[in-house]
Structures are given as C-alpha cells and as structure tokens.
Scaffold this active site. Structure first.
Site, PDB file in Angstrom:
ATOM      1  N   HIS A 133       0.875  -1.174   0.000  1.00  0.00           N
ATOM      2  CA  HIS A 133       0.000   0.000   0.000  1.00  0.00           C
ATOM      3  C   HIS A 133       0.917   1.230   0.000  1.00  0.00           C
ATOM      4  O   HIS A 133       2.023   1.166   0.552  1.00  0.00           O
ATOM      5  CB  HIS A 133      -0.841  -0.046   1.279  1.00  0.00           C
ATOM      6  CG  HIS A 133      -1.905   0.986   1.383  1.00  0.00           C
ATOM      7  ND1 HIS A 133      -1.647   2.277   1.769  1.00  0.00           N
ATOM      8  CD2 HIS A 133      -3.239   0.923   1.173  1.00  0.00           C
ATOM      9  CE1 HIS A 133      -2.792   2.958   1.790  1.00  0.00           C
ATOM     10  NE2 HIS A 133      -3.768   2.161   1.430  1.00  0.00           N
ATOM     11  N   ASP A 156       3.409  -4.283   7.955  1.00  0.00           N
ATOM     12  CA  ASP A 156       2.142  -3.562   7.833  1.00  0.00           C
ATOM     13  C   ASP A 156       1.015  -4.585   8.006  1.00  0.00           C
ATOM     14  O   ASP A 156       0.712  -5.363   7.105  1.00  0.00           O
ATOM     15  CB  ASP A 156       2.081  -2.901   6.447  1.00  0.00           C
ATOM     16  CG  ASP A 156       0.724  -2.255   6.167  1.00  0.00           C
ATOM     17  OD1 ASP A 156      -0.169  -2.336   7.030  1.00  0.00           O
ATOM     18  OD2 ASP A 156       0.565  -1.667   5.089  1.00  0.00           O
ATOM     19  N   GLN A 191      -4.296  -4.986   7.066  1.00  0.00           N
ATOM     20  CA  GLN A 191      -5.324  -5.891   6.547  1.00  0.00           C
ATOM     21  C   GLN A 191      -5.355  -7.210   7.306  1.00  0.00           C
ATOM     22  O   GLN A 191      -6.385  -7.870   7.362  1.00  0.00           O
ATOM     23  CB  GLN A 191      -5.081  -6.177   5.049  1.00  0.00           C
ATOM     24  CG  GLN A 191      -5.316  -4.986   4.150  1.00  0.00           C
ATOM     25  CD  GLN A 191      -6.768  -4.513   4.132  1.00  0.00           C
ATOM     26  OE1 GLN A 191      -7.698  -5.261   4.418  1.00  0.00           O
ATOM     27  NE2 GLN A 191      -6.972  -3.247   3.815  1.00  0.00           N
ATOM     28  N   LYS A 246     -10.255  -0.497  10.650  1.00  0.00           N
ATOM     29  CA  LYS A 246     -10.415  -1.682   9.800  1.00  0.00           C
ATOM     30  C   LYS A 246     -10.743  -2.908  10.635  1.00  0.00           C
ATOM     31  O   LYS A 246     -10.802  -4.028  10.130  1.00  0.00           O
ATOM     32  CB  LYS A 246      -9.148  -1.928   8.988  1.00  0.00           C
ATOM     33  CG  LYS A 246      -8.906  -0.866   7.913  1.00  0.00           C
ATOM     34  CD  LYS A 246      -7.731  -1.220   7.060  1.00  0.00           C
ATOM     35  CE  LYS A 246      -7.198  -0.042   6.282  1.00  0.00           C
ATOM     36  NZ  LYS A 246      -7.977   0.296   5.107  1.00  0.00           N
ATOM     37  N   CYS A 267      -4.760   2.566  -3.726  1.00  0.00           N
ATOM     38  CA  CYS A 267      -3.498   3.058  -3.136  1.00  0.00           C
ATOM     39  C   CYS A 267      -2.379   2.029  -3.269  1.00  0.00           C
ATOM     40  O   CYS A 267      -1.582   1.835  -2.331  1.00  0.00           O
ATOM     41  CB  CYS A 267      -3.666   3.438  -1.661  1.00  0.00           C
ATOM     42  SG  CYS A 267      -4.839   4.730  -1.410  1.00  0.00           S
TER      43      CYS A 267
END
Ligand code: PMP
Length: 416
Positions: free
Chosen positions: A130, A207, A210, A233, A371
């Site tokens: 991302h 990261d 998600q 999220k 993104c």
C-alpha cells in the site's frame, strides 16, 4: 448471556448484525456492504463506549488529580494493555497510539530511519505494498542516501520470497513488508522474511492493516521489530492506529512529534523525553477512539479470532468458486492463502462502471487503484473492482453479489 454464547458455530451472522446499527438504519435497508478492506462498520458496543466517554467522563488523561480524569486515564491505559495482549506484545509500553497505520509507518521512517539509515544502506520493500508502506520509505531513502530494493510480485499475486536469498545482503538495514495485500488478499509469510532479515541484523517493519482484523497475530512469535495497523479496519473508530515496536527499538529511536505530554524535563534550549510509551504520544490524544478500540477488541475476542478467520475463509472460497468459472471475469490474486478481499475485472468494463452498477443494486464495492499503484503497474492494469467481506457478511449476500455479477455481464455486453 455473552455475545459468544449467542453465537453458534459457524458464525451466526444474523445475531452479529444486530450489534451493528448501520444495518438497521432505515435508509440502509437492504444494503450489502462489501468494502470492509477500506473501513469496517462499528458495533453498538464500540459506539456506546465512545458515547459514555463523551457524556460521562470526558476529560484529559494523565497529570490529573480528579476522579473524572483518573477514569479517562484508566480507560486509555487499559486499552493499551488489551491491545498488547491482543497481538502478543511483551509489554504494554511497546504499544504506541498513532492516528492510523499511515502515521505509524511515518513514525518509523522518520524516527528510526533518520537516525539509523546511512548512505548506501538498503531498504527492502515489496511491489505489493500500500502507498502507506511505500512512499514513507521512498522519502526516507532520499533523505538518508539509502537505496530501495523490491521483492517482486508474480502474476498470481504472490511475492517471490525465493528471491530473498539474493535480495537480503549485508547492506540491508530495513525490510518493510505487508502481512496481507489490500488489493489481492494475498497473505505473506512474514515470519520467513523476518528470519531472513534477522540473519543480517536488519530491522523488519510489518504492515498488518489488513491482517490483524481477520486472523490472530502474535508479534513475539513473528519476532517482528515493528508491527502496525489501524483501528477503523477492525470495528474500531477512525483516527486511531497502533505502532508496536520492540522496546529496544522504541528506546533507541527519536520521537517524531514534540510538545506537551512527551517530555521528561524542559529547559530553555534543551529538553529530555518521557519514557515509553509517552515519548511518542505528544499532545492530546484521541482518547475516546483509544477506549473505543479497546471495546472493538473485546467484541472480536468474544466472538474469537479463529472463528472469524474460518468464517471469512468460507465466504471467500464460496465466492471464488462461483466467480472462477465465469468467462468474462478476471480475478486477481491467489486462490488459496488469501484474506476475504477479492479484486476482479469484468472484460471490457472499467472498474468504476462496475462499482456504479453494483451501487445501483445496493451493493457497496470499491474500485480504483486502491493506493497500490505498483501492483497496478506490475499487473498492467489501471484499476480493479474489489469486494471485501467480514464477520457481518453472509452467504446470502454473496449469492446476491454473484447474481449482480451475472446481471452486470449481461448489461454491459449490450454495449460492447
Ligand atoms: N496498509 C494497508 C495494507 C492498508 O490496506 C491501508 C488502508 N487501506 C493502510 C496501510 C493505511 O491505513 P490508514 O489509511 O488507516 O492509515
């Protein structure tokens, strides 16, 4: 009765949905929300927690002698403890509150990068990132004379981790990698990446924006140096994110924001910093969002991350099994080892038109480059349509989604 007791195996979606006021709002009647990879809906337990803070004990935290502020401080620090336990951190002071995943990456790129990156050092990232986990490293590389290198993405939407042996060298100082793609749903074996990076003493930033909402994460087990994600999220409020860092790294790096609440002592020309975690939390924080995130984690834990993961997997497989045989549909990303995120294209139709068609049938999906322009470049596409699922989505909703796919293929074929 607790939430868990009301939910039988597999997830009782109807029961879960009752906790989400947005689905019961008259204007949203019949809405099928398939955009949880962008942001999730919030259960009443989270909304109530925020309302309670604002109505009953709104006050600023720390440095206060009165009860209201003591209650706010306890709520804030209790959420930190909950989050530390949720991701298996060794200490609550390894949890730093940020505005979101994006700000958390920037904290590391600036606070750690500016101090430890030297000219000629290599930063290894992937083509599947991302922009939040790409652009801050481009800037860090420019500022400090470091060199960016990339782990390749193959046409199946998987990272070519076999190339790590060549890519990780004595010059590799930092590796920044996603735990799962927001476009392709692909899960990454970050443990393998971390092991490889640690052989040359490189620091690894993961990261987890998600991944964390969908599957149990244990940062100690992964041995991640930094791990970050966003509250919105995972059923929590917007404007709150987490930066986990190993104590030794957080201690060694510099703060990024300076001002109130982050100092130990202040003199005319010099100041010293507070200890962890407050060294990184300058100014008044988004206190209700922190406490609200604690409520979101409680909600997720009551249902159980393992059950959520199984539910997500079953919805995704159910959907893919019906999509894959369709001639006019191209699916991006792997069939297995993926989160409930499905990017697709209908032959000859722009993704924005696909999303608009779905909206006309009351189904919310996303379209665009998400993104992640490097993925688009690699797959030689400009955009995808993307459907993403979560614990409040049902098989009936997937059935409707598939019916609308057929409708869309028919509708657009008239114009082709
Ligand atoms: N990383 C990934 C993989 C994401 O999907 C996102 C959000 N789409 C981010 C980082 C950035 O999260 P935020 O916008 O909440 O900072």
């Amino acid at each position: 009765m607790s939430l868990a007791e009301t939910i039988s195996e597999p997830l009782n979606v109807e029961e879960i949905r009752r906790s989400f006021p947005i689905f019961n709002y008259p204007e949203n009647k019949g809405l099928i929300y398939l955009d949880s990879a962008a942001t999730t809906q919030r259960p009443i337990q989270v909304l109530e927690t925020i309302r309670k803070f604002n109505e009953e004990y709104n006050s600023n935290i720390h440095r206060s002698a009165y009860k209201l502020a003591e209650r706010a401080t306890a709520g804030y620090e209790c959420a930190r403890l909950q989050i530390a336990q949720f991701i298996g951190a060794a200490h609550p002071h390894e949890i730093i509150f940020t505005r979101g995943a994006t700000e958390a990456v920037n904290f590391v790129a600036i606070g750690w990068g500016n101090k430890f990156l030297k000219p000629g050092d290599e930063i290894l990232i992937s083509e599947m990132e991302h922009h939040s986990n790409l652009v801050p490293w481009q800037m860090a590389a420019k500022r400090n004379g470091a060199i960016l290198k990339f782990i390749s993405l193959n046409q199946n939407g998987e990272l070519e981790l076999e190339a790590l042996d060549d890519l990780v060298t004595e010059r590799t100082r930092l590796v920044a990698i996603t735990h799962a793609s927001n476009v392709l749903g692909s899960r990454v074996n970050v443990k393998k990446v971390i092991e490889k990076a640690h052989q040359v003493d490189a620091v690894v930033v993961v990261d987890g924006a998600q991944h964390v909402p969908h599957a149990r994460v244990n940062v100690e087990d992964l041995d991640a140096d930094f791990y970050l994600f966003s509250g919105h999220k995972m059923l929590g409020p917007m404007g709150i994110g987490i930066l986990y860092g190993k104590e030794k790294h957080l201690d060694a790096m510099d703060p990024v924001l300076f001002g109130g609440s982050m100092i130990d002592d202040v003199n005319y020309y010099e100041s010293t910093w507070a200890e962890l975690p407050w060294k990184f939390e300058a100014g008044t924080q988004n206190i209700p969002a922190v406490i609200g995130l604690g409520a979101a984690i409680e909600f997720l834990e009551q249902i159980g991350m393992e059950r959520i993961e199984a539910h997500d997997r079953s919805l995704t497989e159910y959907c893919l099994n019906q999509l894959e045989p369709l001639e006019k549909i191209r699916i991006f990303g792997p069939h297995r080892q993926r989160l409930p995120v499905i990017s697709f294209a209908i032959a000859g139709i722009h993704a924005h038109d696909v999303a608009t068609f779905f909206d006309s049938r009351n189904i919310a999906i996303r379209s665009g480059h998400h993104c992640a322009r490097l993925i688009m470049r690699k797959l030689q596409i400009s955009s995808t349509a993307r459907a993403s699922f979560y614990l409040y989505n049902s098989k009936e909703e997937i059935d409707k989604f598939i019916r609308v796919i057929h409708e869309a293929i028919g509708y657009f074929s008239r114009w082709n």
